[in-house]
Design an enzyme around this catalytic site. Sequence first.
Site, PDB file in Angstrom:
ATOM      1  N   GLU A   1      83.275  22.458  73.238  1.00 49.85           N
ATOM      2  CA  GLU A   1      82.980  21.724  71.900  1.00 49.85           C
ATOM      3  C   GLU A   1      83.078  20.200  72.465  1.00 49.85           C
ATOM      4  O   GLU A   1      83.933  19.906  72.742  1.00 49.85           O
ATOM      5  CB  GLU A   1      84.212  21.823  70.662  1.00 49.85           C
ATOM      6  CG  GLU A   1      84.038  21.361  69.580  1.00 49.85           C
ATOM      7  CD  GLU A   1      82.721  21.210  68.861  1.00 49.85           C
ATOM      8  OE1 GLU A   1      82.264  21.962  68.385  1.00 49.85           O
ATOM      9  OE2 GLU A   1      81.755  20.226  68.760  1.00 49.85           O
TER      10      GLU A   1
ATOM     11  N   GLU B   1      74.583  23.395  66.979  1.00 48.61           N
ATOM     12  CA  GLU B   1      74.425  21.863  66.490  1.00 48.61           C
ATOM     13  C   GLU B   1      73.563  21.227  67.558  1.00 48.61           C
ATOM     14  O   GLU B   1      73.342  20.009  67.684  1.00 48.61           O
ATOM     15  CB  GLU B   1      75.702  21.277  66.289  1.00 48.61           C
ATOM     16  CG  GLU B   1      76.686  21.868  65.207  1.00 48.61           C
ATOM     17  CD  GLU B   1      77.863  22.835  65.678  1.00 48.61           C
ATOM     18  OE1 GLU B   1      78.120  22.807  66.733  1.00 48.61           O
ATOM     19  OE2 GLU B   1      78.156  23.670  65.070  1.00 48.61           O
TER      20      GLU B   1
ATOM     21  N   GLU C   1      79.335  31.928  60.010  1.00 48.40           N
ATOM     22  CA  GLU C   1      80.736  31.371  59.839  1.00 48.40           C
ATOM     23  C   GLU C   1      81.093  30.981  58.328  1.00 48.40           C
ATOM     24  O   GLU C   1      82.026  30.744  57.816  1.00 48.40           O
ATOM     25  CB  GLU C   1      80.994  30.149  60.881  1.00 48.40           C
ATOM     26  CG  GLU C   1      79.778  29.004  60.594  1.00 48.40           C
ATOM     27  CD  GLU C   1      79.872  27.992  61.575  1.00 48.40           C
ATOM     28  OE1 GLU C   1      80.557  28.164  62.536  1.00 48.40           O
ATOM     29  OE2 GLU C   1      79.260  26.885  61.394  1.00 48.40           O
TER      30      GLU C   1
HETATM   31  C1  NOJ Z   1      80.929  24.942  64.912  1.00 52.93           C
HETATM   32  C2  NOJ Z   1      80.447  26.112  65.442  1.00 52.93           C
HETATM   33  O1  NOJ Z   1      79.393  26.446  64.920  1.00 52.93           O
HETATM   34  C3  NOJ Z   1      81.725  27.102  65.375  1.00 52.93           C
HETATM   35  O2  NOJ Z   1      81.105  28.125  65.774  1.00 52.93           O
HETATM   36  C4  NOJ Z   1      82.607  26.701  65.969  1.00 52.93           C
HETATM   37  O3  NOJ Z   1      83.892  27.519  66.162  1.00 52.93           O
HETATM   38  C5  NOJ Z   1      83.250  25.129  65.645  1.00 52.93           C
HETATM   39  N1  NOJ Z   1      82.156  24.198  65.467  1.00 52.93           N
HETATM   40  C6  NOJ Z   1      84.286  24.809  66.566  1.00 52.93           C
HETATM   41  O4  NOJ Z   1      83.616  24.385  67.968  1.00 52.93           O
HETATM   42 CA    CA Z   2      77.796  25.210  63.279  1.00 52.53          CA
END
Ligand code: NOJ
Ligand code: CA
Length: 702
Positions: free
Chosen positions: A414, A483, A507
């Site tokens: 991330e 993203e 999600e």
């Molecule tokens: C957004 C992502 O789409 C998700 O899968 C991830 O868990 C979170 N960001 C944290 O990185």
């Molecule tokens: Ca996302």
Amino acid sequence: MKFKQLLLAGFLVSTILSAEAADIYSPGGELKLNVDVNAAGQPVYSLIYKGKELVSPSRLGIQADETKFSDGFRIEQVDTVTVDRSWEPVWGEYSTVRDHFREMAVKFVAEDPAREMTVRFRLFDDGLGFRYELPVQKGPNYLTVKDELTEFNFTGNHKLYCIPGDYDTDEYLWSETTFTDLPQALSSYKRHSEAQRTGGTTIQTPMLIKTADGVYVNMHEAALDGYPAMLLDVEPDKFSMKSHLVPDRLGVSAYLQLPFATPWRTLIVSDDARDILASQLVLNLNEPSKIEDTSWIKPMKFMGVWWEMFTGNQKTWAYSDDALAKPGITDYSKLKPNGRHPANTENVKKYIDFASANGIDGVLVEGWNEGWEDWASYRKNRQFLFDKPYPDFDLPYLRDYAKEKGVKLIMHHETAANASDYEKQLDRAFQFMKDNNYDAVKTGYVGAIIPRSEHHTSQWMVDHARHVIERAAEYKIMVDSHEAPRPTGLCRTYPNWLAQESARGGEFESMGGNPPSHTCILPFTRLKGGPMDYTPGLFETRMSYYGEGKDSQAGTTLARQLALYLTMPSPMQMVCDLPENYERFYDAFQFIKDVPVDWADSRYLEAEPNRYITVARRDKNSDDWFVGAITDENARTAEIDLSFLPKNEKFIATIYEDAPDADWKENPQAYRIRNVDVKSGMKLKQKLAPGGGAAIRITKKK
Ligand code: NOJ
Ligand code: CA
């Protein structure tokens, strides 16, 4: 990827000089393209489908500060060629893809000031792609592009399936509207924090159109490279659209050095909705693989220390709650653990054990590294370290344990959208992965981009994404990006780019839910650019709302989640739920264990956008067929025509279906499993509950 020119038939090449106008037909003759210049010397094109105008004369051109490639032109030369060839993807829905088109390259020339531009059109039986090619000019060769003039003028108040134009995010629910109702439809969307929504009537691609005659058009772009992503400015009353290049925050869309070829603008066209799903046009317009040895690229299923952060009582990616109060902390062992951090050795071991026992290839672990204390506070530093595990994540131990258990750990990067910092750390991060036996990474860009003058889909970020994927290929690393700029088929050129998110994914089931129709539109839109990491496999459909403690209800039945492995194909497919939820429904979990993620063949049997999809696919590594059927919030009977099965052979179909009283809202976990003898030519009538689905494995009878 092996790029094979299996066939290069009908290589009809012709050149015409100083044409007035030019036209070509698609190989099968159903599409016709006209190209012309109008009285002002502006290049225009139009598209006719089955004798009826689909796109009326629409302008072409690019405007830069330095010069305009938009008027004063005449056609100097027209080159046409017919190409028919095939290629073999490293992974995908088909083991062989046919690439069959008529190409017309129209060279436009203008005097005073002298300019030259070629527009290359490829007309396939299932649509059109065209791109601008700007050769080295007599005039300026460094361009500052603020606008592209490409128009798409339609001929009626068609239905539009779309999401709002946005420079940063595509995580929206879809509108089904019309040209004239678009302003109202878009006004109901909330603006995402930190994201830059365009005002008015701008939408993004991929999007879908349906005309009153039942003609479907998917609009997108292919091979987005070195250029910003394209949005579409819609003029509702004129039924027209114009390209809108994503600018940086300074207002410039693209800095170009000539020669340069833009991405392809694409229209997939058919009056049979199934053809839109089956189309490989976007992949065909991308370059063959740049990776020669692809033997290390391996499609996979993976679990993750992930979902419990979304549903489980305030569990966190961060190890400690202290760090925000102690900015600049360097020694994490001095911080007090918060006790809600699932990326710890013991918990990861539990996932490795479950994956190993059930033949799941990988385990993703989110929240393993330093930096999360600050990650969502957009205005702060947002610096992650990609080679610094938290104190409770014993990497050497887990590395060896996973290896012993035959499971691959999947890395998580991330970046909190600090893309420039990620570039600085990239080599170190990838080397660290290799040193610890990782060969796949999920990347993420949550928040406003750093450098701060950029957007998620501006030229700089498109370049960043390409840089990351190329670098990853050098380290033999597979990538699943979240993203990032939405996919445009570049996974053909970089087959280590297994999946992307780039849409509202699973999600969101823990943030109020995705309506059942959502996964009935994504394959018609988002998936035309490439596979999505949608994260199917949700068995516990009621959960606590992400971060808020209230309840969230997923828009699905349990059986439908199995069908998503077929209707949302991806070579990197998540098995998203918690091990304990799979243990509760272990007989249904068998389907997830069995379902492949790479296909020899695919047949779309039934389809209507936003309503339903039924697809059959043949495993690449066996003779098994799998069928997935989903519906929207309405119950439906899918008709599954089994003529795809080889004749004169007997098969057993194991059907995972909604129980008669199942319903996504009231009774989502009611399912049945039954075995039926089947053979080619049979038609199965398969009941689907409201918001439900069915998943079938078909094996040869011994
Ligand atoms: C957004 C992502 O789409 C998700 O899968 C991830 O868990 C979170 N960001 C944290 O990185
Ligand atoms: Ca996302």
